[in-house]
Design an enzyme around this catalytic site. Structure first.
Site, short mmCIF file in Angstrom:
data_model
loop_
_atom_site.label_atom_id
_atom_site.label_comp_id
_atom_site.label_asym_id
_atom_site.label_seq_id
_atom_site.Cartn_x
_atom_site.Cartn_y
_atom_site.Cartn_z
N ASP A 101 -2.31 -2.22 10.67
CA ASP A 101 -2.64 -2.08 9.24
C ASP A 101 -3.22 -3.36 8.64
OD1 ASP A 101 -1.92 0.55 9.01
OD2 ASP A 101 0.10 0.16 8.26
N LYS A 113 0.84 -1.22 0.00
CA LYS A 113 0.00 0.00 0.00
C LYS A 113 0.86 1.26 0.00
CE LYS A 113 0.76 1.54 4.44
NZ LYS A 113 1.61 2.66 4.75
P1 ATP Z 1 4.42 -0.20 7.69
O1 ATP Z 1 4.16 0.51 6.39
O2 ATP Z 1 3.23 -1.00 8.19
O3 ATP Z 1 5.11 0.64 8.73
P2 ATP Z 1 6.82 -1.27 6.62
O4 ATP Z 1 6.62 -1.46 5.16
O5 ATP Z 1 7.52 0.00 7.02
O6 ATP Z 1 5.45 -1.37 7.36
P3 ATP Z 1 7.64 -4.01 6.91
O7 ATP Z 1 8.11 -4.26 5.50
O8 ATP Z 1 6.35 -4.60 7.31
O9 ATP Z 1 7.66 -2.45 7.23
O10 ATP Z 1 8.82 -4.52 7.86
C1 ATP Z 1 9.08 -4.03 9.14
C2 ATP Z 1 9.87 -5.12 9.90
O11 ATP Z 1 8.96 -6.17 10.21
C3 ATP Z 1 11.01 -5.76 9.12
O12 ATP Z 1 12.23 -5.17 9.46
C4 ATP Z 1 10.94 -7.24 9.48
O13 ATP Z 1 11.97 -7.64 10.35
C5 ATP Z 1 9.61 -7.43 10.20
N1 ATP Z 1 8.74 -8.40 9.49
C6 ATP Z 1 8.02 -9.37 10.06
N2 ATP Z 1 7.32 -10.06 9.16
C7 ATP Z 1 7.60 -9.53 7.95
C8 ATP Z 1 7.19 -9.84 6.63
N3 ATP Z 1 6.35 -10.85 6.36
N4 ATP Z 1 7.63 -9.05 5.63
C9 ATP Z 1 8.47 -8.01 5.92
N5 ATP Z 1 8.91 -7.69 7.14
C10 ATP Z 1 8.48 -8.45 8.16
#
Ligand code: ATP
Length: 296
Positions: A138, A11
């Site tokens: 989320d 997203k």
């Molecule tokens: P948001 O936009 O909800 O803040 P994000 O895109 O910034 O999320 P994610 O890619 O979800 O962040 O990753 C944040 C952390 O979550 C990563 O550093 C990772 O260690 C952990 N994590 C746990 N499960 C997952 C997964 N399935 N995919 C990616 N990261 C994951």
């Protein structure tokens, strides 16, 4: 062997505002969320060789145990519904990690959907959402997809009309941003400007892409950009290459730009690939709610 393969879409935030803080430290948000056609692929299958959950992924830096939201989602349903068979899950990661694109949350949501279907658990979307919110704020949005207003800590969702389709350019700089650090550093009481969410909703209803783009605003930029000026540089690059507007998604560092024509977006894509050879650069488009929910 019983097996299901699903797309877990990322997203972007078209608008992100914080309007308060709960006693437990969670910020109260008002966000316009938008699914984008960049997705992880999740394969789930029954495993007769073990009773355990086995998670594998093409990204060696990601956890494959309880620290992965996929594992947590599988574990939650396995325990609640006393699933005795093993579950084998493979994650093909394409969404940038820790990028402000809800990569973990969408994987979590898709795992709930996949296990519900594979093991015929019969949970409704509402029931999946109730479980999803216990794993991440989320996750309920990721189960819904499309264009939506997200309020509370992210659990109060109002579907909105699909945004008009247009090319979307994404650049994910090679820097790590901690969402927790951004929210704790944000001085939300001192914010002088806020996104005009009402105006954006009206523009979505009118299918007015220019007003939507020009109303985009993310209050978290006030924290992330001063600490990481490359984000502003990428925004400026996209604007100079013809983006209608450009903004950081979530807590960053992903920057996206909306373009009017495929030609302009394509030129900007190649230019960004050249300017930022070490960054993830993707040319994509938006995805509507129907396309996300077709999987459920
Ligand atoms: P948001 O936009 O909800 O803040 P994000 O895109 O910034 O999320 P994610 O890619 O979800 O962040 O990753 C944040 C952390 O979550 C990563 O550093 C990772 O260690 C952990 N994590 C746990 N499960 C997952 C997964 N399935 N995919 C990616 N990261 C994951």
């Amino acid at each position: 062997m019983n097996k299901i393969i699903l797309k877990a879409y990322g997203k972007l935030n078209l608008a992100l505002d914080t309007i308060g803080k709960r006693a437990d430290g969670y910020h109260l948000v008002r966000m316009i969320m938008q699914t984008v056609n960049l997705y992880d692929v999740i394969t789930i299958q029954e495993d007769d060789t073990t009773e355990n959950i086995t998670l594998t992924t093409n990204r060696p830096d990601l956890p494959t145990d309880q620290n992965n939201l996929i594992y947590k989602a599988a574990d939650l349903l396995k325990k609640e519904f006393h699933i005795t068979k093993g579950i084998r899950i493979h994650l093909e990661k394409n969404i940038p990690v820790a990028a402000g694109m809800a990569g973990g949350s969408t994987d979590c949501a898709t795992t709930l959907v996949g296990i519900n279907s594979l093991f015929s658990l019969g949970l409704t979307l509402e029931e999946l959402r109730a479980r999803g919110v216990t794993l991440g704020a989320d996750v309920p949005y990721c189960l819904m997809g499309g264009t939506a207003l997200s309020e509370g800590i992210g659990e109060i969702l109002t579907p909105l009309p699909d945004i008009p389709s247009c090319p979307v350019l994404l650049v994910k700089p090679n820097i790590d941003i901690s969402t927790k650090w951004v929210y704790t550093t944000l001085k939300w009481q001192d914010l002088t400007t806020h996104p005009d969410i009402h105006k954006m909703i009206q523009a979505l209803e009118a299918k007015d892409l220019h007003t939507i783009a020009n109303t985009m605003e993310n209050v978290l930029e006030t924290v992330t950009i001063p600490a990481n000026p490359i984000i502003q540089t990428i925004k400026d690059t996209m604007l100079s290459l013809g983006a209608i507007n450009s903004m950081m998604s979530g807590s960053g560092p992903t920057v996206f730009g909306l373009f009017e024509s495929k030609e302009a977006a394509s030129i900007a894509y190649y230019q960004c690939k050249q300017n930022y050879p070490n960054f993830q650069v993707e040319l994509t488009e938006f995805v509507g709610q129907k396309q996300v929910q077709n999987q459920i």
